[in-house]
Each structure stands twice: as C-alpha cells, then as structure tokens.
Design a protein around this motif. Structure first.
Motif, PDB file in Angstrom:
ATOM      1  N   ASN A   1       0.816  -1.225   0.000  1.00 17.07           N
ATOM      2  CA  ASN A   1       0.000   0.000   0.000  1.00 17.07           C
ATOM      3  C   ASN A   1       0.846   1.271   0.000  1.00 17.07           C
ATOM      4  OD1 ASN A   1      -2.531  -1.182  -0.215  1.00 17.07           O
ATOM      5  ND2 ASN A   1      -2.737  -1.449   1.997  1.00 17.07           N
TER       6      ASN A   1
ATOM      7  N   HIS B   1      -5.252  -1.132  -0.943  1.00 15.55           N
ATOM      8  CA  HIS B   1      -6.150  -2.277  -0.833  1.00 15.55           C
ATOM      9  C   HIS B   1      -6.393  -2.602   0.645  1.00 15.55           C
ATOM     10  CE1 HIS B   1      -5.996  -3.412  -5.084  1.00 15.55           C
ATOM     11  NE2 HIS B   1      -4.699  -3.184  -5.046  1.00 15.55           N
ATOM     12  N   PRO B   2      -7.564  -3.120   0.990  1.00 20.27           N
ATOM     13  CA  PRO B   2      -7.759  -3.651   2.341  1.00 20.27           C
ATOM     14  C   PRO B   2      -6.757  -4.778   2.610  1.00 20.27           C
ATOM     15  CG  PRO B   2      -9.839  -3.540   1.141  1.00 20.27           C
ATOM     16  CD  PRO B   2      -8.763  -3.289   0.143  1.00 20.27           C
ATOM     17  N   VAL B   3      -6.331  -4.870   3.839  1.00 20.11           N
ATOM     18  CA  VAL B   3      -5.348  -5.906   4.193  1.00 20.11           C
ATOM     19  C   VAL B   3      -5.858  -7.297   3.830  1.00 20.11           C
ATOM     20  CG1 VAL B   3      -4.127  -7.009   6.112  1.00 20.11           C
ATOM     21  CG2 VAL B   3      -4.290  -4.520   6.009  1.00 20.11           C
ATOM     22  N   GLU B   4      -7.134  -7.555   4.072  1.00 20.80           N
ATOM     23  CA  GLU B   4      -7.695  -8.880   3.773  1.00 20.80           C
ATOM     24  C   GLU B   4      -7.588  -9.214   2.282  1.00 20.80           C
ATOM     25  OE1 GLU B   4      -9.137 -11.537   5.662  1.00 20.80           O
ATOM     26  OE2 GLU B   4      -7.883 -10.450   7.087  1.00 20.80           O
TER      27      GLU B   4
END
Length: 218
Positions: free
Chosen positions: A28, A39-42
């Motif tokens: 990121n 992006h979201p970590v997931e």
C-alpha cells in the motif's frame, strides 16, 4: 518410534510466519507513492503466494499494468518491505511448539517459499533461528517457482529422503499442488492466508486447524 514421515517442508508466509501486515504495508505504501488507491489488508491475502512479480501485478489497478509501472511497483515493494518486514511479522501461535516437538523426534525440517531468497533467508535467520532447517529455499532464478515441484524434489534429494516420506505443510492451492506433484503428503494450514475450500480443491489430503495437529500425521 517408527514414523511414516521423516521430514516436513514448510511454506513460509502464511504457514510459519504471519507476514500479512508488513507485506500489506509495503504494497500500500508503494501504491501511494505511485498515486494509486490502497487495498484492504484482507484483499492482499489473495495477492500473496506466487512471488513478488505476481504480488506487484495483482496490486496495481488493471489499467495501469504497463511494463514500466509494473517494474517500478516491484522495485518499490522491495524497498518498502526492506524497511518494515519485521515490524509485525512473527511465528503463528503453536509454530514454536510444533518445531520443538519435530526436532525432538528427529524429523528433518526444510522451507520452500516463493518469497525472494534474500527476504526468506533474513526472516528465517531473525525469527526462526532456534531451529535448524536443513534447506531454506526461496525464489531464485535457477529453480522454477511453486507449484512446479522442482524445489521440493531438490530438497528431498539434498536430504536423501524419498518424497513419499515428506509432509508438505502450506496454506495455499500453490502449496497443495506442489506437494501432490512432488509425491509428498499435502497438509493444508487453515490459519494462513487462504480458505478451506481452496485447499481442498487443490488436493489437500488433510487440513489442520492448529500447528500441533501436524504431529498427528507422523
């Protein structure tokens, strides 16, 4: 004690070490430098596993994957990850106890990762130095990456142990395919980055919810 399996090959990211937070930060931060949204970590869980190039490509917006941007993204991820790789990375709960028990039983240990060799070696040296891994093999140009079984077969040859006497423990479809192609027992780690469904579809012979359950396979 007679044991069916005499050696274990481990994947690294998502299996031995929880590297997600630090990898996500590097990805990121690199996107931020290039002017793209994070992006979201997931979501980054599903970018990891095929090597640094695949990680960079998946992270970039689809309409910004030209060769120059792609190369710059790889360079940035490497630079940013160098700064943060050990900030949050640590062995998963239960991994130290599993490794202690395997060593006590004289089970041979090895690591096979698609992570670049330099980062693989540093992570093992810093965070897993209590245990002796006979081979620590990350991504190098001379050996095809997983799911090609070449690295796993090379490890078996170096340890002078038949592939059928290996448990291969990993958290992704890539690991299960590698294990099956190498003739090793494919054990799927449910604490890692991917899903039960992915592991089963890729040929996992056993799913383990906690590291110590691996001992039941011996």
């Amino acid at each position: 004690m007679d044991m069916k399996y005499r050696a274990v090959i481990f994947d690294l990211d998502g299996t031995l070490l929880d590297t997600l937070q630090d990898l996500a930060h590097a990805v990121n931060k690199s996107l931020e430098i290039l002017g793209y949204p994070p992006h979201p970590v997931e979501a980054i869980k599903y970018f990891i596993g095929d090597g640094r190039e695949a990680l960079a490509l998946r992270a970039l917006p689809e309409n910004h994957r030209d060769e120059n941007t792609f190369k710059k993204m790889i360079e940035l991820i490497n630079l940013e990850y160098e700064k943060c790789w050990e900030d949050h990375t640590a062995p998963y709960p239960g991994i130290p106890e599993l490794l202690d028990d395997l060593v006590q039983r004289d089970v041979k240990l090895a690591i096979l990762s698609n992570k670049p060799q330099d980062f693989t070696s540093k992570a093992v040296s810093k965070l897993l130095s209590r245990w002796r891994f006979k081979v620590v093999l990350g991504a190098i140009p001379a050996i095809p990456r997983k799911p090609d079984p070449a690295g796993a077969v090379l490890i078996a040859r170096e340890l002078k142990i038949d592939p059928s006497a290996f448990i291969y423990l990993g958290d992704s479809d890539i690991d299960m395919k590698t294990a099956r192609a190498a003739g090793m027992y494919a054990a799927g780690a449910l604490w890692g980055f991917r899903t039960r469904e992915e592991l089963e579809a890729a040929g996992a012979q056993r799913l383990v919810a906690h590291p110590l359950e691996v001992l039941d396979l011996l």
